[in-house]
Design an enzyme around this catalytic site. Structure first.
Site, short mmCIF file in Angstrom:
data_model
loop_
_atom_site.label_atom_id
_atom_site.label_comp_id
_atom_site.label_asym_id
_atom_site.label_seq_id
_atom_site.Cartn_x
_atom_site.Cartn_y
_atom_site.Cartn_z
N ARG A 12 0.79 -1.23 0.00
CA ARG A 12 0.00 0.00 0.00
C ARG A 12 0.82 1.27 0.00
O ARG A 12 0.57 2.19 -0.78
CB ARG A 12 -0.85 0.09 1.29
CG ARG A 12 -2.17 -0.50 1.26
CD ARG A 12 -2.52 -0.95 2.67
NE ARG A 12 -1.58 -2.00 3.05
CZ ARG A 12 -1.75 -3.27 2.67
NH1 ARG A 12 -2.80 -3.62 2.02
NH2 ARG A 12 -0.85 -4.18 2.98
N THR A 13 1.76 1.34 0.93
CA THR A 13 2.43 2.63 1.12
C THR A 13 3.21 3.00 -0.14
O THR A 13 3.08 4.11 -0.66
CB THR A 13 3.35 2.57 2.36
OG1 THR A 13 2.55 2.17 3.47
CG2 THR A 13 3.97 3.91 2.66
N LYS B 90 25.81 -3.42 -0.48
CA LYS B 90 27.28 -3.31 -0.43
C LYS B 90 27.73 -2.58 0.83
O LYS B 90 28.91 -2.33 1.02
CB LYS B 90 27.78 -2.51 -1.64
CG LYS B 90 27.43 -3.11 -2.98
CD LYS B 90 27.94 -2.18 -4.08
CE LYS B 90 27.49 -2.63 -5.45
NZ LYS B 90 27.79 -1.62 -6.47
N ARG C 29 11.15 4.00 3.46
CA ARG C 29 10.79 3.04 4.51
C ARG C 29 12.05 2.24 4.84
O ARG C 29 12.79 1.83 3.95
CB ARG C 29 9.70 2.10 4.05
CG ARG C 29 9.49 0.93 5.00
CD ARG C 29 8.30 0.12 4.67
NE ARG C 29 7.08 0.86 4.97
CZ ARG C 29 5.86 0.34 4.93
NH1 ARG C 29 5.69 -0.92 4.60
NH2 ARG C 29 4.79 1.06 5.22
N HIS D 176 4.92 6.20 11.52
CA HIS D 176 4.42 5.98 10.16
C HIS D 176 3.41 7.09 9.84
O HIS D 176 2.22 6.84 9.74
CB HIS D 176 3.78 4.59 10.08
CG HIS D 176 3.50 4.11 8.70
ND1 HIS D 176 3.57 4.90 7.57
CD2 HIS D 176 3.12 2.87 8.25
CE1 HIS D 176 3.24 4.18 6.51
NE2 HIS D 176 2.98 2.96 6.89
C1 NCD Z 1 1.64 -0.94 8.30
C2 NCD Z 1 3.15 -0.75 8.44
O1 NCD Z 1 3.89 -0.98 7.49
O2 NCD Z 1 3.52 -0.37 9.52
N1 NCD Z 1 1.25 -1.15 6.97
C3 NCD Z 1 1.02 -0.07 6.17
O3 NCD Z 1 1.89 0.69 5.86
N2 NCD Z 1 -0.24 0.16 5.79
C4 NCD Z 1 1.08 -1.93 9.23
C5 NCD Z 1 1.71 -3.27 9.34
O4 NCD Z 1 2.64 -3.62 8.62
O5 NCD Z 1 1.23 -4.03 10.19
#
Ligand code: NCD
Length: 373
Positions: free
Chosen positions: A52-53, A81, A102, A130
């Site tokens: 999703r993100t 590396k 991320r 997040h």
């Molecule tokens: C979440 C995350 O990555 O923290 N997912 C997301 O980005 N929608 C929740 C999760 O991984 O449980």
């Protein structure tokens, strides 16, 4: 350093309100925004899995008329590396206008933001924060209730490692009349620093309980979360806790008729598929709202005002305007040769070149600026 977003509270309440307004305007008139980022590029740097993100960031940039360069697998990048987050941020700043990153280690987003010459958006840093999931959550709540005030929110599941919980708690603590019910096993309670800095300092009424059934009738919003398997040091502990909460149609009978059910997704077993048919389920709407809020955030950080879509030079002001977010800790950061961050899940533990920095918490203790532990 350009304006970046490490956590939701790096934006003021007023700025979050503007993001919500922009998102609502995008929903009403997407064509108006279709070329807003023409000629601009977003890099999505994902050192950890995502559906999703990353995809909603990329869809967001495309729908703004911009382009995307993507790193989806750290194993195929120079990270394999041994390249550091700081060096990667410096390099990628030469290719694009904005970064969404991320990373599995807490604090990695702040390291990137401190080294990039362009805005960095935290798309999840370990079990820490997040913020863009929270923006999606806030739009979901806003579209439901028309405002954010006076809500009792129950967070259920892995409240220790669930970064979406940490960011949403910090965001909701700024609205009037918020109450929290924290539903978790003893082992997965919300980190102490969040209770002190977010809950107690804002005087938010808050209960910590273990029973979902007991909590459900009180809630306006139930925020379910996955037990975060990848953050456990002991696999046996994960096995013991993984099915501790399962929301099903039977339990939904205990919830108020207008209590909405949210989840950042992915779900594992914590919400039975039968709940998807309940009119109170909102988790798939959240994923769409995430795209709109990421569009609004990209516009903001690239300096576009939302009404005329002209560039607003005031918005690109690099000063860190909002006190209370992780960036304010950066501004207060101190070093002391004898002080080292002891959190094994912090970026400081993963990358030896990082200079450990701390800020002094209200109780006088020293906390790492990167992971806040
Ligand atoms: C979440 C995350 O990555 O923290 N997912 C997301 O980005 N929608 C929740 C999760 O991984 O449980």
């Amino acid at each position: 350093m350009k304006r970046s977003v490490i956590d939701t509270v790096d934006l003021s309440v007023e700025e979050v309100r503007q993001l919500l307004d922009t998102a609502m305007d995008i929903i009403a008139d997407p064509a108006k925004y279709a070329h807003a980022c023409a000629g601009k590029k977003l890099a999505t740097l994902f050192f950890e899995p995502s559906t999703r993100t990353r995809m909603s960031f990329e869809a967001a940039m495309y729908e703004l008329g911009g382009n995307v360069i993507s790193m989806t697998d750290a194993g195929t990048s120079s990270a394999a590396k041994g390249e550091t987050v700081a060096d990667t941020a410096k390099v990628v700043s030469n290719y694009v206008d904005i970064i969404a990153q991320r990373h599995p280690k807490a604090g990695a987003a702040l390291v990137a933001a401190a080294n990039a010459s362009i805005p960095v958006i935290n798309a999840g840093d370990g079990g820490h924060c997040h913020p863009t999931q929270t923006f999606a959550d806030l739009l979901t709540i806003y579209r439901e209730h028309g405002n954010m005030n006076g809500l009792t929110i129950g967070f259920c599941g892995d409240l220790l490692y669930g970064r979406t919980v940490h960011s949403l708690m910090a965001a909701m603590a700024r609205y009037e009349g918020t109450r929290f019910v924290l539903i978790s096993p003893e082992e997965l309670r919300v980190p102490r620093h969040l209770i002190e800095d977010v809950v107690e300092s804002a005087g938010i009424p808050c209960e910590e309980v273990t029973s979902l059934e007991e909590a459900l009738p009180k809630l306006d919003v139930l925020y379910m979360t996955r037990i975060q398997k990848e953050r456990f040091d002991d696999p046996a502990q994960y096995e013991r806790l993984k099915n501790v909460y399962v929301l099903d149609a039977e339990k939904m009978k205990l919830a108020k008729p207008d209590c909405i059910v949210m989840h950042p997704l992915p779900r594992v077993d914590e919400i039975a598929v039968e709940v998807d048919d309940d009119p109170r389920a909102r988790y798939f709407e959240q994923t769409l709202n995430g795209k709109y809020m990421r569009m609004a955030l990209i516009l903001k950080l690239l300096g576009y005002g939302n009404s005329s879509l002209s560039r607003d030079p005031a918005q690109t002001d690099p000063s860190l305007t909002c006190a209370g977010g992780p960036f304010s800790f950066w501004a207060e950061a101190q070093e002391d040769a004898a002080w080292r961050c002891a959190n094994p899940k912090c970026i400081c533990a993963a990358e030896r070149s990082i200079r450990h920095k701390y800020y002094t918490a209200k109780d006088g203790s020293r906390r790492c600026v990167y992971c806040e532990q």
